[in-house]
Design a protein around this motif. Structure first.
Motif, short mmCIF file in Angstrom:
data_model
loop_
_atom_site.label_atom_id
_atom_site.label_comp_id
_atom_site.label_asym_id
_atom_site.label_seq_id
_atom_site.Cartn_x
_atom_site.Cartn_y
_atom_site.Cartn_z
N ILE A 211 -18.40 125.72 15.72
CA ILE A 211 -18.54 126.15 17.35
C ILE A 211 -17.64 125.19 18.37
O ILE A 211 -16.89 125.57 18.94
N TRP B 146 -7.80 132.69 31.11
CA TRP B 146 -8.27 133.51 29.80
C TRP B 146 -8.41 131.89 28.61
O TRP B 146 -8.58 132.06 27.50
N ILE B 147 -8.51 130.93 29.21
CA ILE B 147 -8.83 130.27 28.27
C ILE B 147 -10.04 129.15 28.90
O ILE B 147 -10.96 128.56 27.11
N VAL B 148 -10.87 130.22 29.74
CA VAL B 148 -12.12 129.93 29.86
C VAL B 148 -12.99 131.12 29.45
O VAL B 148 -13.72 130.85 28.10
N ALA C 83 -9.81 126.24 22.35
CA ALA C 83 -9.05 127.08 23.05
C ALA C 83 -9.06 126.37 24.32
O ALA C 83 -8.14 126.46 25.09
N LYS D 296 -13.99 124.92 17.27
CA LYS D 296 -13.28 126.43 18.29
C LYS D 296 -13.54 125.91 19.10
O LYS D 296 -12.25 126.29 19.97
N LYS E 229 -11.76 132.14 26.16
CA LYS E 229 -11.71 131.88 25.34
C LYS E 229 -13.05 131.24 24.55
O LYS E 229 -13.39 130.91 23.47
N VAL E 230 -13.27 130.22 25.60
CA VAL E 230 -14.37 128.94 25.33
C VAL E 230 -15.41 130.13 25.37
O VAL E 230 -16.42 129.46 24.06
N VAL F 80 -24.31 123.43 23.18
CA VAL F 80 -22.94 123.96 23.56
C VAL F 80 -23.29 124.73 25.62
O VAL F 80 -22.34 124.10 25.66
N ALA G 191 -15.72 131.57 22.04
CA ALA G 191 -16.05 130.83 20.37
C ALA G 191 -17.74 130.51 21.40
O ALA G 191 -18.67 130.10 20.10
N ALA G 192 -18.04 130.01 22.37
CA ALA G 192 -19.45 129.74 22.59
C ALA G 192 -20.49 130.72 22.12
O ALA G 192 -22.03 130.77 21.57
N PHE H 68 -20.74 132.09 19.53
CA PHE H 68 -21.15 132.07 17.87
C PHE H 68 -22.26 131.32 17.83
O PHE H 68 -22.97 131.15 16.95
N ALA H 69 -22.36 129.89 19.64
CA ALA H 69 -24.01 129.31 19.18
C ALA H 69 -24.55 130.44 18.99
O ALA H 69 -25.88 129.52 19.58
#
Ligand SMILES: CCCCCCCCCCCCC/C=C/[C@@H](O)[C@H](CO[C@@H]1O[C@H](CO)[C@H](O)[C@H](OS(=O)(=O)O)[C@H]1O)NC(=O)CCCCCCCCCCC
Ligand SMILES: CCCCCCCCCCCCC/C=C/[C@@H](O)[C@H](CO[C@@H]1O[C@H](CO)[C@H](O)[C@H](OS(=O)(=O)O)[C@H]1O)NC(=O)CCCCCCCCCCC
Lengths: 209, 209
Positions: free
Chosen positions: B143, A142-144, B150, B146, A146-147, A41, A150-151, A153-154
């Motif tokens: 992940i 805000w989109i990045v 996003a 997700k 949010k990414v 990721v 999510a990332a 968690f990796a």
């Protein structure tokens, strides 16, 4: 601690001038840092940072004398590019690269300082989030952001991350943390000096990606 | 509709054999498709697909006669790599590339069929989600799923996407959709043939990234 020892940064002279060649050599050992995060990721981040380094190196290689220090690069590009500057050339590449370096610095410092989430002492999410909030968040829409969430968690657990930093050698945690502290001395000075240069030269931008 | 016309795929012969050279030429026009999505968030996807194409091209260029068709590539790599195959070489690159192609195909087909979210008729999120669910989701761990969710927010609205596909020429929506239908004929046949080849050769894998 092979990884970080390989890439010890040079001490700065009293003038705070940063020699481009030495800087590029030290910094070229850093992209594998993102492999220590253990997931593909993070490949786009590594690619982005590699891109910055390649761009600065290309400018340097075009005339190693003219571009001997990072300060000279900014000064010359400022006069070359006029109103396009600073969102251009090696100035732009170093603007972003320093944010990635600051991210790494704050993350390592936070680990060295023993900051932990008491609920999840073997996770480094809080350390990563601290580094992200201070070094990068304000430049991300805000989109990045949010990414990023999510990332996150990796991200690996603390012990796996420290092990990866040591290139999988068996190193006691305290030895690993001591090496991190050692590494951080010149690294922090260098990153600070780059930030100061951008501030003095009025070269910092705060547009969002 | 410049973009899609530039990259019309060739019709397949009765044997369904796909000429590597022609295929690589057609497919090389597709990565800019992701620029039509209008955000740099999609740069890593474009890079991944470009990587697949580069890998297949390198194999082809190493011996254009030996690797004249995609079928030959799989057959030869199967016998060369033994038990490593199919998670290796151009076979692996094409395995992933075909999923990106299927994503594009389903997205365009869904637009051509007039499928819409009645609540948000000018968004293409439902079309993108349909394509993602059918082409890619099952190969992505939670992940990356997700991250997809996003990134979806960076998708353009329908009218901007169609305009981008037309390379910003003023084209009436119905003309644009007609060109998409036209493009889809050979494109769909080609993608189907690649999937069939992977199925026949038992070359499909379903590991997660
Ligand atoms: C299947 C569905 C998939 C959907 C795809 C979604 C993909 C998501 C996108 C991920 C973004 C990857 C990170 C890269 C972000 C980059 O956009 C930014 C700006 O990047 C800069 O942009 C400039 C122009 O504005 C120049 O091009 C610079 O290039 S130039 O050299 O040409 O001048 C370039 O570095 N760099 C950044 O934000 C720097 C990032 C450093 C990261 C540091 C660590 C963060 C660690 C996080 C750990 C949890
Ligand atoms: C600041 C914080 C930043 C945090 C950073 C987060 C970054 C998030 C990561 C984003 C992922 C980008 C997409 C790439 C995913 C890739 O991991 C997968 C597998 O990629 C394959 O892997 C193989 C090995 O297993 C080989 O290396 C293949 O390479 S080889 O050629 O060497 O054999 C390679 O393509 N490709 C894929 O899933 C294919 C993706 C196609 C996408 C199609 C369209 C989706 C559109 C979505 C629209 C909304």
């Amino acid at each position: 601690m092979a990884l970080l020892l390989d890439q010890q940064f040079a001490p700065l002279p009293d003038t705070n001038e940063i020699a481009t060649k030495t800087f590029l050599e030290s910094v070229s050992h850093l992209p594998p840092f993102f492999d220590c995060l253990g997931s593909k990721v993070f490949a786009p981040i590594k690619a982005d940072i590699n891109g910055n380094i390649t761009k600065i190196k290309a400018v340097y290689d075009s005339d190693p004398v003219k571009y001997e220090t990072l300060q000279q690069i900014l000064l010359i590009e400022k006069s070359t590019y006029g109103s396009e500057w600073p969102k251009v050339g090696a100035t732009l590449a170093l603007m972003w690269l320093k944010r990635g370096l600051r991210f790494i610095q704050i993350l390592l410092q936070s680990l060295a300082d023993g900051e932990r989430d008491e609920q999840n002492p073997n996770l480094i999410r809080m350390n990563i989030t601290k580094a992200y909030d201070q070094a990068l968040k304000k430049y991300h829409g805000w989109i990045v952001q949010k990414v990023f969430k999510a990332a996150l968690f990796a991200a690996p657990c603390r012990s796996d991350f420290l092990k990866a930093l040591s290139k999988d050698q068996e190193v006691a945690e305290e030895d690993c943390l001591a090496k991190i502290c050692q590494f951080l001395i010149n690294f922090t000075t260098t990153v600070d000096a780059i930030y100061e240069m951008y501030s003095i030269m009025n070269a910092e931008l705060d547009y969002l990606v």
